[in-house]
Design a protein around this motif. Structure first.
Motif, PDB file in Angstrom:
ATOM      1  N   ALA A 163     -24.417  31.287  17.509  1.00 51.13           N
ATOM      2  CA  ALA A 163     -25.098  30.276  16.703  1.00 51.13           C
ATOM      3  C   ALA A 163     -24.211  29.045  16.523  1.00 51.13           C
ATOM      4  O   ALA A 163     -24.667  27.902  16.658  1.00 51.13           O
ATOM      5  CB  ALA A 163     -25.487  30.864  15.347  1.00 51.13           C
ATOM      6  N   LYS A 164     -22.939  29.262  16.226  1.00 46.97           N
ATOM      7  CA  LYS A 164     -22.034  28.136  16.006  1.00 46.97           C
ATOM      8  C   LYS A 164     -21.852  27.354  17.312  1.00 46.97           C
ATOM      9  O   LYS A 164     -21.873  26.115  17.328  1.00 46.97           O
ATOM     10  CB  LYS A 164     -20.697  28.678  15.476  1.00 46.97           C
ATOM     11  N   TYR A 165     -21.669  28.080  18.394  1.00 49.37           N
ATOM     12  CA  TYR A 165     -21.482  27.445  19.711  1.00 49.37           C
ATOM     13  C   TYR A 165     -22.704  26.603  20.074  1.00 49.37           C
ATOM     14  O   TYR A 165     -22.606  25.401  20.349  1.00 49.37           O
ATOM     15  CB  TYR A 165     -21.243  28.562  20.739  1.00 49.37           C
ATOM     16  N   PHE A 166     -23.878  27.210  20.002  1.00 55.13           N
ATOM     17  CA  PHE A 166     -25.079  26.499  20.448  1.00 55.13           C
ATOM     18  C   PHE A 166     -25.435  25.355  19.508  1.00 55.13           C
ATOM     19  O   PHE A 166     -25.728  24.234  19.935  1.00 55.13           O
ATOM     20  CB  PHE A 166     -26.262  27.468  20.580  1.00 55.13           C
ATOM     21  N   ALA A 167     -25.388  25.616  18.201  1.00 51.83           N
ATOM     22  CA  ALA A 167     -25.833  24.597  17.241  1.00 51.83           C
ATOM     23  C   ALA A 167     -24.897  23.395  17.228  1.00 51.83           C
ATOM     24  O   ALA A 167     -25.344  22.247  17.105  1.00 51.83           O
ATOM     25  CB  ALA A 167     -25.946  25.202  15.844  1.00 51.83           C
ATOM     26  N   SER A 168     -23.588  23.633  17.359  1.00 47.95           N
ATOM     27  CA  SER A 168     -22.653  22.496  17.312  1.00 47.95           C
ATOM     28  C   SER A 168     -22.737  21.664  18.591  1.00 47.95           C
ATOM     29  O   SER A 168     -22.654  20.435  18.556  1.00 47.95           O
ATOM     30  CB  SER A 168     -21.216  22.988  17.066  1.00 47.95           C
ATOM     31  N   GLU A 169     -22.939  22.337  19.728  1.00 48.58           N
ATOM     32  CA  GLU A 169     -23.117  21.580  20.982  1.00 48.58           C
ATOM     33  C   GLU A 169     -24.466  20.850  20.954  1.00 48.58           C
ATOM     34  O   GLU A 169     -24.575  19.703  21.390  1.00 48.58           O
ATOM     35  CB  GLU A 169     -23.051  22.531  22.184  1.00 48.58           C
ATOM     36  N   MET A 170     -25.469  21.527  20.421  1.00 48.59           N
ATOM     37  CA  MET A 170     -26.808  20.932  20.318  1.00 48.59           C
ATOM     38  C   MET A 170     -26.774  19.626  19.504  1.00 48.59           C
ATOM     39  O   MET A 170     -27.300  18.595  19.927  1.00 48.59           O
ATOM     40  CB  MET A 170     -27.751  21.961  19.678  1.00 48.59           C
ATOM     41  N   VAL A 171     -26.125  19.675  18.337  1.00 48.05           N
ATOM     42  CA  VAL A 171     -26.165  18.478  17.489  1.00 48.05           C
ATOM     43  C   VAL A 171     -25.363  17.338  18.138  1.00 48.05           C
ATOM     44  O   VAL A 171     -25.689  16.158  17.946  1.00 48.05           O
ATOM     45  CB  VAL A 171     -25.707  18.789  16.038  1.00 48.05           C
TER      46      VAL A 171
END
Ligand code: COS
Length: 384
Positions: free
Chosen positions: A320-328
């Motif tokens: 979640a942290k990996y995807f959400a931080s790259e996403m934003v």
């Protein structure tokens, strides 16, 4: 225990109103002055924002992980510097005490952290130990009735306001790995502790990070967290599992804000005789932002619910942290592109968010560390 639905809805709506009506108008001022006004901090205290995760018996709201990430998403709608005011009390600063604190430690510190009377910081990172946290060099050596602490902690969020530190230090210098590290809850006013000047940063002005230097600090034995020495690294990892989910929630919130700004802009900005939103190339960017933010939100909520159900969610939290931080990061980049020249100009605030979100891919574990954690868990048979 989870809040009943009505209370939960009320809490979310109260935070949403506070964020959108009170904090959003102050974004530029906070950035320019590099400070969150003290009356705003007082209002955050009154709203209970410092105590979101602290047990009710110590004056907090004891939110479930699901509820916490919902609030994190609301807080994400504005400059992340505001969240940082309460972030360490809600997350990495307090959770070591909540998880492993002895009754006296909890009784003394948790009510003060829940009310916001005292700010807590998390002292793990060092000049030579960032991603490789287990190699930390700060020592806490037992001498009779106290530990003697020596070392430097780096980039410590809220250190300049902290009344207490959750400190990770090596109690067994002969053990260079994770097993030699212990965790402590340390009052920040012990003789020999000094705080460096806040660093100048790329973004998130109003949130501060400083060095914390321990120079022959005599620390009472009762500062140790946990049943015995040597458990500090694992505690830090458990704290970070939770913190990473919280950060992922904040990333979703910021993405939602940027999407909102982009949609509004696309509806009114005219070029070639049409609104921006009528161009398919703009639509393509909007659709990508929405799709990715929605995917991240689903992931964060699923991981948070799993944590509430079964406890350990190391792999889900890292995903979640990996995807959400790259996403934003990608959403912020597209927002600058959709706004064009205005996206690059400070007045519109988009470039500020672009700078603000960059740290999400770095702190509480870089994207590369999340990848390492995810792959290790998979190979150890602990998949999602
Ligand atoms: N929960 C509980 N225990 C954990 C854990 C977790 N999430 N992650 C690791 N552990 C345990 C391991 O099981 C191991 O225990 P045993 O020795 O009993 O087997 C011990 O901790 C050491 O773990 P590991 O061998 O995986 O440690 P490494 O040194 O290889 O490091 C990484 C692991 C890289 C994942 C860790 O150092 C890390 O997360 N680094 C980033 C730190 C960070 O986020 N810094 C940001 C600053 S804080 S804002």
């Amino acid at each position: 225990m989870a809040l009943d639905l009505e209370t939960r809805t009320q809490l979310i709506e109260t935070v949403r109103r506070f964020v959108r009506e009170r904090l959003v108008p102050l974004e530029r001022q906070v950035s320019d002055e590099d400070a969150v006004p003290t009356d705003v901090v007082a209002e955050m205290r009154e709203l209970g924002l410092f105590g979101l995760t602290i047990p009710v018996s110590y004056g907090g709201l004891e939110l479930t992980m699901e509820e916490e990430v919902m609030i994190a998403q609301e807080l994400g709608w504005t400059s992340p510097a505001f969240r940082s005011v309460v972030g360490t009390n809600v997350g990495i600063g307090s959770q070591g005490i909540v998880m492993d604190g002895r009754p006296e430690q909890k009784d003394y510190w948790l009510p003060k952290l829940a009310s916001g009377e005292v700010v807590a910081s998390f002292c793990l990172t060092e000049p030579e130990a960032g991603s490789d946290a287990a190699s930390l060099r700060t020592t806490a050596i037992r001498h009779g009735d106290h530990y003697l602490v020596n070392g430097t902690k780096r980039y410590i969020t809220n250190a300049n306001k902290a009344g207490v530190f959750t400190l990770m230090a090596r109690t067994d210098p002969s053990n260079k790995g994770a097993g030699g590290v212990s965790a402590f809850v340390v009052p920040s006013n012990l003789a020999g502790i000094s705080i460096g000047k806040p660093e100048k940063k790329m973004g998130q002005q109003g949130a501060h990070i400083c060095d914390v230097v321990f120079d022959n600090v005599k620390m009472p034995l009762e500062c140790l967290l946990g049943e015995r020495e040597g458990l500090g690294f694992k505690l830090a990892m458990r704290v970070l599992d939770r913190g990473r989910l919280h950060i992922a929630g904040v990333c979703v919130g910021v993405a939602e804000r940027l999407i909102h700004e982009c949609v509004e802009y696309a509806k009114t900005r005219r070029q070639f005789g049409k609104n921006l939103g009528e161009f398919q190339m703009i639509q393509s960017m909007l659709a990508d932002c929405r799709t990715e933010a929605y995917a991240a939100k689903c992931m964060v909520m699923d991981a948070a619910r799993k944590r509430d159900e079964k406890g350990a969610v190391t792999i889900e939290a890292s995903c979640a942290k990996y995807f959400a931080s790259e996403m934003v990061g990608r959403v912020a980049d597209k927002a600058v592109q959709i706004f064009g020249g205005a996206g690059y100009v400070a007045d519109y605030g988009i470039e500020r968010f672009y700078r603000d979100v960059r740290i999400f891919r770095i702190y509480e574990g870089t994207s590369q560390i999340q990848q390492v954690v995810i792959a290790r868990e998979m190979l150890a048979g602990r998949d999602v």
